[in-house]
Enzyme design. Structure first.
Site, PDB file in Angstrom:
ATOM      1  N   SER A  98       0.813  -1.214   0.000  1.00 41.81           N
ATOM      2  CA  SER A  98       0.000   0.000   0.000  1.00 41.81           C
ATOM      3  C   SER A  98       0.851   1.270   0.000  1.00 41.81           C
ATOM      4  O   SER A  98       1.580   1.536  -0.930  1.00 41.81           O
ATOM      5  CB  SER A  98      -0.963  -0.019   1.181  1.00 41.81           C
ATOM      6  N   ASP A 241      -4.019   6.164  -2.429  1.00 39.11           N
ATOM      7  CA  ASP A 241      -2.803   5.560  -1.878  1.00 39.11           C
ATOM      8  C   ASP A 241      -2.332   4.454  -2.832  1.00 39.11           C
ATOM      9  O   ASP A 241      -2.904   4.244  -3.899  1.00 39.11           O
ATOM     10  CB  ASP A 241      -3.032   5.058  -0.448  1.00 39.11           C
ATOM     11  N   ASP A 243      -2.307   1.092  -3.089  1.00 37.31           N
ATOM     12  CA  ASP A 243      -3.136  -0.006  -3.613  1.00 37.31           C
ATOM     13  C   ASP A 243      -4.575   0.462  -3.835  1.00 37.31           C
ATOM     14  O   ASP A 243      -5.482  -0.331  -4.001  1.00 37.31           O
ATOM     15  CB  ASP A 243      -3.083  -1.227  -2.696  1.00 37.31           C
ATOM     16  N   ASP A 245      -7.098   1.403  -2.142  1.00 36.82           N
ATOM     17  CA  ASP A 245      -8.316   1.066  -1.389  1.00 36.82           C
ATOM     18  C   ASP A 245      -8.786   2.268  -0.562  1.00 36.82           C
ATOM     19  O   ASP A 245      -9.812   2.214   0.101  1.00 36.82           O
ATOM     20  CB  ASP A 245      -8.116  -0.177  -0.510  1.00 36.82           C
TER      21      ASP A 245
END
Length: 452
Positions: A98, A241, A243, A245
Site C-alpha cells: 500500500s 494511496d 493499492d 483502497d
C-alpha cells in the site's frame, strides 16, 4: 524455525529482503493453502518492482499444495476483493505494501466471499505454518494449475452499478494515481464515462516511486493535486494511496476534504436511494454522521475502528455502507469490502443531482460540526497520559464510551483518544456543535495535558 516479523494484525508488511523476500512469499502461499484449504485462489500485485516475482512465488506455493491459481496481474487490493467474490473463489491474495516506502512489500488476504483474514481469523495460523516451513510439494499430476484472469470488463461494469451514470453532468476531474496504481482503472472507466474529462497526474505505473511515497495523507503530497485542480478549474480532485483502497478528495478550490465529512456525504447518497438502511461508522468522530443518518431516516451504528471490525459489523447488521474517517469506505454490494473507486463516483453523482459544488456540500457540515482532524502525539507512556486526561474530564462528561480508546461526550463538544495499534502514538479527535472556537480551545487544552 525462523520467526517472521512481517506478519501484522491485519496483513503482511515488511522490508525487502530481510523481512520479506521470494522464499518467504513462497512459504506464505503454501501456508495459505494448508490453513484455508482452498481449491481456487485469485492473486494479483501492485506496481512495486518486486511484486510480480513475489506474486509468482505465492502462486507456486499454492500450486505445490494442489491449489488452482487465477492471476489478475497488476491490480489494486479492491480488484482482488471483487474477483474473489465475483468469480466465486475460495480466497484471494493481493501482493502490496500500500502506502509504505518502496523498499517494503506485503500481502493482504481474504477467504471465500472476500471475508477478511486477520489475526483473529487465521492470519496467525498462516504465520505459524510459514515459520515451520514443513511443506512437501505434491507430485506433478496433483499440483494446481495457473490461469490468467481478465477482470477488465466485469470490474468497471460493477463499479458503475453504484451510480446512475447517464445522470452525471459534464465535469472535469483531477485524478492523481500517486505512482500509477489507480491509473489503470481510470483508463478502464474513461470510455464508459464520456461526460467526464480526466486530468491525469502521476498517472503511469512506476515502481521506482518517482513521486514519493504513495500516501495522500502526508501534507507534502497534497500540493500537486491542489495545484492541478486550480490550474484546470476542475470540479474536484481525487488522490489515491498505493493499492487505491483509500481515496482522498479535494474540492473545486483545491482544498483537502477531511475524510470524516465524506462518510456523512456517502451515507446521505445511499440513504437517498435506500431509505431506512443501516450505516456503520467508527467512534473517533461521530456527531456529523449520526445527524445526517438520522435526518435521512437511517440507522447509525458504531463499530470499533479497523477494517476487520467494520466488515464484521456490516455483515451482522446487513449495513449498506460503512465509513471510517481514515478514508476507508465499505460497501455491502462490494462484498462488504473497501473500495477507493466507488466513493468518488458517488460524490460525482451527488454533485450532479444536487447542483452544489463539493465545497458547499462539505462546508455546511463543517460549520455544523467542526472537528480537529486526527492529531498524533508521540509519548513515552501513552497509558499514563490517557489516564491523566480521563481523570481530568470524567466527572463532567455526560457520556463515556470505550468502544475504541475513550470517547467523552459533553453538551456541546466531544473527544476520542486512542493508542495506535501500529506505532507508539496517541491519537486525538475533537469535535463540537457549531462552535469552532470551542473545538480549538478544547483541542489545545487536551494536548497540553497529554504532552505535559
Amino acid at each position: 524455525m525462523t520467526k517472521l516479523t512481517c506478519f501484522k494484525a491485519y496483513d503482511v508488511r515488511g522490508r525487502i529482503p530481510d523481512q520479506i523476500n521470494e522464499d518467504i512469499a513462497y512459504r506464505i502461499g503454501a501456508a495459505f493453502a494448508q490453513v484455508i484449504k482452498p481449491k481456487k485462489v485469485v492473486v494479483g500485485f501492485d506496481i512495486r518492482l518486486t511484486s510480480p516475482s513475489f506474486c509468482q512465488k505465492v502462486a507456486e506455493g499454492l500450486m505445490d499444495q494442489g491449489v488452482d491459481v487465477y492471476n489478475i496481474g497488476l491490480s489494486g487490493t479492491e480488484q482482488i476483493y471483487f474477483a474473489t467474490k465475483h468469480y466465486q473463489m475460495d480466497g484471494g491474495i493481493a501482493v502490496t505494501a500500500s502506502h509504505n516506502p518502496k523498499d517494503y512489500n506485503g500481502m493482504k488476504f481474504v477467504r471465500e466471499d472476500s471475508k477478511p483474514i486477520s489475526g483473529d481469523t487465521g492470519l496467525f495460523d498462516i504465520q505459524a505454518a510459514a515459520e515451520q516451513n514443513a511443506f512437501v510439494a505434491l507430485p506433478e499430476d496433483q499440483r494446481g494449475t495457473l490461469h490468467d484472469l481478465d477482470t477488465s470488463k466485469d470490474y468497471p461494469e460493477h463499479l458503475l452499478e453504484y451510480i446512475d451514470a447517464p445522470t452525471l453532468k459534464p465535469m472535469k476531474l483531477v485524478v492523481n494515481a500517486g505512482n500509477g496504481g489507480a491509473g489503470t482503472v481510470i483508463d478502464l472507466l474513461e470510455p464508459l464515462l464520456p461526460q467526464i474529462e480526466f486530468i491525469k497526474v502521476h498517472h503511469d505505473p512506476d515502481g521506482n516511486f518517482p513521486n514519493g511515497v504513495p500516501n495522500p495523507l502526508l501534507v507534502e503530497n497534497r500540493e500537486v493535486t491542489k495545484d492541478a485542480v486550480i490550474k484546470h478549474n476542475a470540479d474536484f480532485g481525487i488522490a489515491w494511496d498505493g493499492d487505491f483502497d483509500r481515496c482522498f478528495l479535494f474540492d473545486e478550490n483545491g482544498e483537502f476534504v477531511e475524510g470524516y465529512y465524506i462518510v456523512g456525504l456517502l451515507a446521505q447518497a445511499f440513504l437517498q436511494k435506500t431509505p431506512g438502511t443501516s450505516i456503520i461508522h467508527d467512534p473517533r468522530l461521530t456527531w456529523n454522521t449520526i445527524d445526517i443518518v438520522e435526518q435521512a431516516g437511517g440507522k447509525a451504528i458504531q463499530s470499533k475502528t479497523g477494517h476487520a471490525f467494520i466488515k464484521e459489523r456490516m455483515r451482522q447488521e446487513n449495513a449498506i455502507y460503512g465509513g471510517e474517517m481514515s478514508a476507508h469506505h465499505y460497501f455491502r454490494d462490494f462484498a462488504y469490502c473497501d473500495s477507493g473507486m466507488i466513493p468518488w463516483l458517488l460524490v460525482a453523482e451527488l454533485i450532479s443531482t444536487t447542483g452544489k459544488p463539493l465545497s458547499t456540500l462539505i462546508s455546511e457540515r463543517v460549520q455544523a460540526y467542526p472537528c480537529s482532524g486526527e492529531i498524533n502525539s508521540k509519548l513515552d507512556d501513552a497509558n499514563a497520559a490517557i489516564e491523566k486526561v480521563k481523570q481530568a474530564y470524567q466527572a463532567q462528561a455526560t457520556g463515556i464510551d470505550e468502544t475504541d480508546g475513550i470517547s467523552f461526550e459533553f453538551d456541546t463538544w466531544r473527544f476520542n483518544l486512542r493508542s495506535s495499534n501500529t506505532e507508539p502514538v496517541v491519537r486525538l479527535n475533537v469535535e463540537s456543535k457549531g462552535d469552532i472556537a470551542l473545538m480549538q480551545e478544547k483541542t489545545q487544552e487536551i494536548l497540553a495535558l497529554l504532552r505535559s
